[in-house]
Design a protein around this motif. Structure first.
Motif, PDB file in Angstrom:
ATOM      1  N   LEU A 582      38.947  39.666  51.025  1.00  0.00           N
ATOM      2  CA  LEU A 582      37.642  40.153  50.981  1.00  0.00           C
ATOM      3  C   LEU A 582      37.153  39.688  49.537  1.00  0.00           C
ATOM      4  N   ASP A 583      36.173  38.897  49.443  1.00  0.00           N
ATOM      5  CA  ASP A 583      35.734  38.239  48.043  1.00  0.00           C
ATOM      6  C   ASP A 583      34.352  38.945  47.514  1.00  0.00           C
ATOM      7  N   HIS A 584      33.673  39.297  48.686  1.00  0.00           N
ATOM      8  CA  HIS A 584      32.177  39.759  47.824  1.00  0.00           C
ATOM      9  C   HIS A 584      31.663  40.613  49.084  1.00  0.00           C
ATOM     10  N   ALA A 585      30.895  41.662  48.709  1.00  0.00           N
ATOM     11  CA  ALA A 585      30.175  42.541  49.759  1.00  0.00           C
ATOM     12  C   ALA A 585      28.638  42.822  49.105  1.00  0.00           C
ATOM     13  N   ILE A 586      27.920  42.764  49.839  1.00  0.00           N
ATOM     14  CA  ILE A 586      26.439  43.355  49.671  1.00  0.00           C
ATOM     15  C   ILE A 586      26.084  44.480  50.567  1.00  0.00           C
ATOM     16  N   ILE A 587      25.723  45.676  50.111  1.00  0.00           N
ATOM     17  CA  ILE A 587      25.406  46.710  51.007  1.00  0.00           C
ATOM     18  C   ILE A 587      23.986  47.366  50.614  1.00  0.00           C
ATOM     19  N   PHE A 640      44.350  47.879  45.792  1.00  0.00           N
ATOM     20  CA  PHE A 640      43.371  47.229  44.698  1.00  0.00           C
ATOM     21  C   PHE A 640      43.227  45.823  44.888  1.00  0.00           C
ATOM     22  N   ASP A 641      44.402  45.204  45.333  1.00  0.00           N
ATOM     23  CA  ASP A 641      44.467  43.704  45.304  1.00  0.00           C
ATOM     24  C   ASP A 641      43.516  43.204  46.354  1.00  0.00           C
ATOM     25  N   ASN A 642      42.923  43.806  47.220  1.00  0.00           N
ATOM     26  CA  ASN A 642      42.118  43.341  48.208  1.00  0.00           C
ATOM     27  C   ASN A 642      40.630  43.964  48.195  1.00  0.00           C
ATOM     28  N   VAL A 643      40.308  44.327  46.894  1.00  0.00           N
ATOM     29  CA  VAL A 643      39.074  44.994  47.019  1.00  0.00           C
ATOM     30  C   VAL A 643      38.153  44.042  46.315  1.00  0.00           C
ATOM     31  N   PRO A 644      37.026  43.899  46.951  1.00  0.00           N
ATOM     32  CA  PRO A 644      35.994  42.836  46.498  1.00  0.00           C
ATOM     33  C   PRO A 644      35.077  43.303  45.580  1.00  0.00           C
ATOM     34  N   ASP A 645      34.116  42.363  44.801  1.00  0.00           N
ATOM     35  CA  ASP A 645      33.020  42.656  44.117  1.00  0.00           C
ATOM     36  C   ASP A 645      32.062  43.270  45.156  1.00  0.00           C
TER      37      ASP A 645
ATOM     38  N   HIS B 131      48.625  51.727  43.183  1.00  0.00           N
ATOM     39  CA  HIS B 131      48.137  53.070  43.285  1.00  0.00           C
ATOM     40  C   HIS B 131      47.310  53.034  44.409  1.00  0.00           C
ATOM     41  N   LEU B 132      47.297  54.035  45.335  1.00  0.00           N
ATOM     42  CA  LEU B 132      46.424  54.262  46.263  1.00  0.00           C
ATOM     43  C   LEU B 132      45.368  55.256  46.003  1.00  0.00           C
ATOM     44  N   CYS B 133      44.022  54.720  46.533  1.00  0.00           N
ATOM     45  CA  CYS B 133      42.858  55.674  46.590  1.00  0.00           C
ATOM     46  C   CYS B 133      42.252  55.798  47.872  1.00  0.00           C
ATOM     47  N   ARG B 134      42.135  56.897  48.383  1.00  0.00           N
ATOM     48  CA  ARG B 134      41.684  56.854  49.829  1.00  0.00           C
ATOM     49  C   ARG B 134      40.104  57.122  50.053  1.00  0.00           C
ATOM     50  N   CYS B 135      39.597  57.435  48.843  1.00  0.00           N
ATOM     51  CA  CYS B 135      38.068  57.599  49.077  1.00  0.00           C
ATOM     52  C   CYS B 135      37.387  56.250  48.406  1.00  0.00           C
ATOM     53  N   GLY B 136      38.121  55.354  48.025  1.00  0.00           N
ATOM     54  CA  GLY B 136      37.190  54.221  47.746  1.00  0.00           C
ATOM     55  C   GLY B 136      36.555  54.109  46.532  1.00  0.00           C
ATOM     56  N   SER B 137      37.176  54.918  45.503  1.00  0.00           N
ATOM     57  CA  SER B 137      36.595  54.671  44.065  1.00  0.00           C
ATOM     58  C   SER B 137      36.817  53.443  43.444  1.00  0.00           C
ATOM     59  N   HIS B 138      37.740  52.438  43.971  1.00  0.00           N
ATOM     60  CA  HIS B 138      38.205  51.198  43.357  1.00  0.00           C
ATOM     61  C   HIS B 138      37.177  50.484  42.506  1.00  0.00           C
ATOM     62  N   PRO B 139      36.073  50.239  42.960  1.00  0.00           N
ATOM     63  CA  PRO B 139      35.161  49.480  42.345  1.00  0.00           C
ATOM     64  C   PRO B 139      34.708  50.311  41.123  1.00  0.00           C
TER      65      PRO B 139
END
Lengths: 702, 151
Positions: A582-587, A640-645, B131-139
């Motif tokens: 996942l590279d980028h997302a807009i919501i 975390f390694d696949n979390v986009p902007d 580290h896991l976060c299940r709520c999605g606070s990653h950003p």
């Protein structure tokens, strides 16, 4: 609903010493409802945060607001608290005028005081609130006050969380408290035959108590690690009757109309009526599927219980303390006033996980060990194998088009129930839905839930497309007697339904040669939906064309066709190993009047990430020996390694009522990712999760 | 022989059995409840502590392994300037939802910035992947770490 049952200001707001306490039946499950409620009162009454508190959410004290679920907290508790605060504001101004003169317009609320402008007359708001009659009714028609400045973002508990001082249920540590663990059967069909007596002797020699009721088995003792070890050794010492093994049903084959109770769905609501005939010669037919998935709370479920000999005191992270109290009291043949449940936060739950089961099990252990607080914690394996899963689901879509426009659209959802919560109901529904009751000596059969006929409830949530199609044929197919216990998980059926509808919209757009956003716009009549998609398009134009070798997908949905509107765009890359990155997302979201912009953004981002995890990673697996996805290796989730902007855009439509947003982004997220994979690879992925193996198989099938 | 640990700069004699995983000693014997138990399998990162400056998951390794080592838990993170910066940045970015993963993430972020003052986004994500976060606070967590670097 909440206001009807609790019509007094004092049901929701009470002065206590130098603070105003907010009373709510809704609980914090990671979604920050308490922060939103505090902000609502702050906006209305201009109290500093230090003068506002949330009363403990406890049976017999808190308003009974049922279950904290369905993105309803803002619309129920939020609306009630707002109306109570508006009434309190109006009445304290009346008192100030009566005591000190002037007109209401001469008075302002600021920083905890009622102040007569142009004078030095300042009266404490909390003091004035104390002068209000206790039976003051809420005036629900008073307008909400709009402060010139919104309160600063100030999430309740954030400082404690960051410094490690926030108390979760798991952290409770009472004098004389014992720890407990359960010893789980290999699978749901197994029953306990016998336990090697020497193992029990060994445990007891270390001060561990073994608690058994039929096939429900647990250990308790003063030291947690000793209890963990005893649970392991005792688990090995048990002989189980495996009941012929766990059924290896091909669930997707079973999710078919011939195995189902069928109901046509009209305007989001199932009808007891014949199902209309299928569309004749559709231009597009496809079936979309989701496997069993789990809530997968980061903290396994836990509960603390103490039995005095006549009364039970329970601390639980359940989403519904009142229904749970009834189910537990009924199970134990106690009157409900002998059971008190207080909500204490656990980790985020995303729906009905093991919380309620753990509360009842802690009670069973506590009754065996009177006057000892018992802190039961499920193990990671317990939670993965025994929480009630989100049911596997399949949605068959058929569509007909003329001149680039959809003329007829059919969607049939198939799944087991999403209603596993221990709510009271006929045939002792509450107790039947508590896991331990299936294993106790006087065992109850698994509960067969009646079909949920509510509007946008259960599997048919968002089955009704938001688009103006001239002919719609929507069917709910309830399939029961499948292998796993299932219940409510974030969004219920909306995830698979939106996945199916929004992938179909892309494929129909592609058949007509139209741009996916333009195709959707051509079928939308709701101006706020169109505004969301226009904003999404504008953001995408600013971002420029997607880079070569990447894919872009979009999707749109309005949760329950009545709550937050969300448009999502996702850019992905598919690696040589077929991993989706996942590279980028807009919501872009429209939730009406925004109460807590930061909290709303967090919910939209969090929903995106959880749904991305469902889309790309998550699947419960099992064989005849039981659940095989028993930890985070065998049940992988996004990391975390696949979390986009992620870019979140809130269209604050201030004059519209605030609507729930906690479940608004997941459905369109899954669809947008699938559409982006299609754009990138040409592969139409119709079954979650879209793993590398699944993509490779789809490529081989081309 | 008595086992002793130095935790957040203070020496503690440990009464727990030497086979007890560190997290139970911290939480149950020393009442340092900030370190969370999430899986007991070294798979989720909720139980992260720093041992001699490196992130260690505390839910499996027995306490005897840590004899004589310097352990920093979430309760001691504010003892360093970097730790304070990380905590402040987490607060300013509201980098938590339910908060159960937060202690582990604050510990991991502090260890990362102690080792690499200005990690790029890829290095940050790699360091947090256990580290896991299940709520999605990653950003928000990623933004908090960027903020902590910038301040």
């Amino acid at each position: 609903m909440s206001l009807d049952a609790y019509p007094l200001v004092s049901d929701w707001l009470t002065p206590e010493q130098d603070r105003l306490l907010i009373h709510t039946g809704k609980v914090d499950i990671g979604q920050r409802i308490s922060t939103a409620l505090v902000r609502i009162v702050q906006e209305e009454l201009a109290l500093p945060p230090g003068q506002l508190g949330i009363a403990p959410v406890r049976t017999g004290h808190a308003p009974d607001e049922g279950i904290t679920s369905g993105s309803n907290s803002i619309e129920q508790s939020g609306r009630a608290v707002a109306a109570a605060a508006a009434t309190l504001r109006a009445r304290v101004l009346d008192i100030a005028v009566a005591q000190q003169g002037g007109e209401p317009a001469n008075w302002v609320l600021e920083d905890g005081f009622v102040h007569r402008t142009g004078t030095n007359i300042r009266i404490s708001l909390i003091d004035l609130a104390g002068d209000l009659p206790p039976n003051l009714p809420i005036d629900p028609d008073l307008p909400r006050h709009s402060p010139a400045q919104s309160p600063k973002p100030d999430m309740r508990g954030i400082t404690e969380m960051v410094t490690g001082t926030f108390t979760f249920l798991h952290d409770l540590d009472l004098p004389g408290m014992w720890h407990a663990r359960r010893i789980s059967p290999p699978h749901a069909k197994a029953t306990l035959q016998e336990i090697d007596g020497s193992a029990i002797d060994k445990a007891e020699a270390k001060g561990i108590q073994v608690i058994r009721d039929g096939s429900f088995l647990a250990v308790a003792g003063p030291r947690e690690w000793d209890v963990v070890k005893a649970a392991r050794s005792l688990g090995i010492a048990c002989t189980w009757d495996l009941g012929g093994g766990f059924p290896e049903t091909d669930v997707f084959a079973h999710l078919a109309p011939e195995n189902a109770d069928r109901f046509p769905v009209v305007d989001g609501t199932p009808q007891k009526a014949p199902v209309p005939d299928a569309l004749d010669a559709p231009d597009l037919s496809a079936r979309f599927e989701r496997p069993y998935q789990m809530h997968g709370a980061l903290a396994p479920s836990a509960a603390l219980a103490e039995w005095t000999g006549t009364e039970l005191d329970i601390k639980s992270h359940s989403q519904g303390i009142y229904p749970l109290r009834e189910a537990i009291a009924d199970s134990l043949e106690l009157s409900t006033d002998k059971v008190e449940i207080t909500h204490v936060p656990g980790s985020g739950c995303y729906g009905h996980n093991g919380a309620d089961d753990a509360a009842f099990e802690a009670a069973l252990i506590a009754i065996a060990l009177p006057n000892t607080p018992i802190l039961l914690k499920w193990s990671r394996e317990d939670e993965h194998a025994w929480e009630p899963f989100a049911p596997a689901m399949a949605v068959q879509v058929d569509a007909k088009m003329t001149d680039g426009c959809v003329t007829a659209f059919s969607a049939e959802a198939h799944s087991d129930t999403h209603r596993g919560r221990p709510r009271p109901g006929p045939n002792r529904a509450g107790p039947a839905k508590l896991l331990a009751n299936r294993f106790r000596a006087d065992a109850m059969a698994p509960y067969i839930a009646p079909p949920n006929m509510g509007k946008h409830a259960g599997m048919h949530r968002n089955l009704d497309p938001i688009y103006a199609f001239p002919e719609k044929r929507l069917v709910k197919n309830l399939v029961q007697n499948l292998p796993h216990r299932t219940s409510a998980m974030r969004c219920l059926g909306a995830v698979t339904n939106v996945f199916a509808i929004e992938c179909t919209m892309d494929d129909l757009a592609s058949q007509t040669g139209m741009d996916p956003i333009a195709f959707r716009q051509a079928h939308l009549t709701d101006p706020r939906a169109s505004a969301v998609l226009r904003e999404l398009e504008r953001r995408l134009d600013n971002r420029g064309p997607r880079p070569d070798g990447t894919g872009r997908g979009i999707a749109y949905a309005q949760y329950k066709n009545a709550m937050t509107r969300v448009g999502i765009a996702v850019d992905v890359t598919v690696t040589d190993a077929a991993d989706v990155r996942l590279d980028h997302a807009i919501i872009v979201a429209d939730s009406g009047r925004v109460i807590d912009p930061d909290g709303l953004t967090a919910q939209l981002e969090g929903g995106f990430i959880q749904a991305a995890s469902w889309a790309l990673c998550e699947e419960v697996t099992w064989d005849r020996d039981g659940i095989t996805s028993r930890d985070w290796d065998s049940y992988p989730v996004i990391r975390f390694d696949n979390v986009p902007d992620i870019e979140v855009v809130l269209l604050d439509t201030f004059d519209n009522p605030s609507v729930g947003a906690g479940e608004a982004s997941p459905g369109p997220t899954v669809a947008a990712i699938a559409n982006a994979i299609q754009d990138c690879t040409g592969l139409r992925m119709r079954r979650m999760p879209f793993t590398a193996d699944a993509l490779k198989q789809a490529a081989l099938a081309l | 022989m008595t086992l002793s640990l130095t935790i957040n700069g203070t020496r503690h004699d440990i009464a727990s059995d030497p086979d007890t995983p560190l997290v139970y000693v911290l939480r149950d014997e020393l009442k340092l409840k900030g370190t969370k138990l999430g899986c007991g399998l070294e798979q989720c990162g909720a139980c992260a502590v720093m041992v001699d400056g490196k992130v260690v998951l505390s839910c499996v390794s027995p306490v005897e392994v840590f004899d004589g080592q310097e352990i920093t838990t979430i309760e001691g993170i504010a003892d360093t300037e970097i730790g304070q910066r990380v905590q402040q940045a987490f607060i300013e970015e509201t980098a938590a939802q339910c908060g159960y993963c937060t202690s582990g993430l604050v510990v991991a972020a502090t260890a990362l910035l102690s080792d690499t003052p200005a990690p790029d986004s890829a290095a940050t994500k790699e360091a947090l992947t256990p580290h896991l976060c299940r709520c999605g606070s990653h950003p928000r967590v990623l933004r908090a770490i960027e903020r902590a670097c910038a301040s």
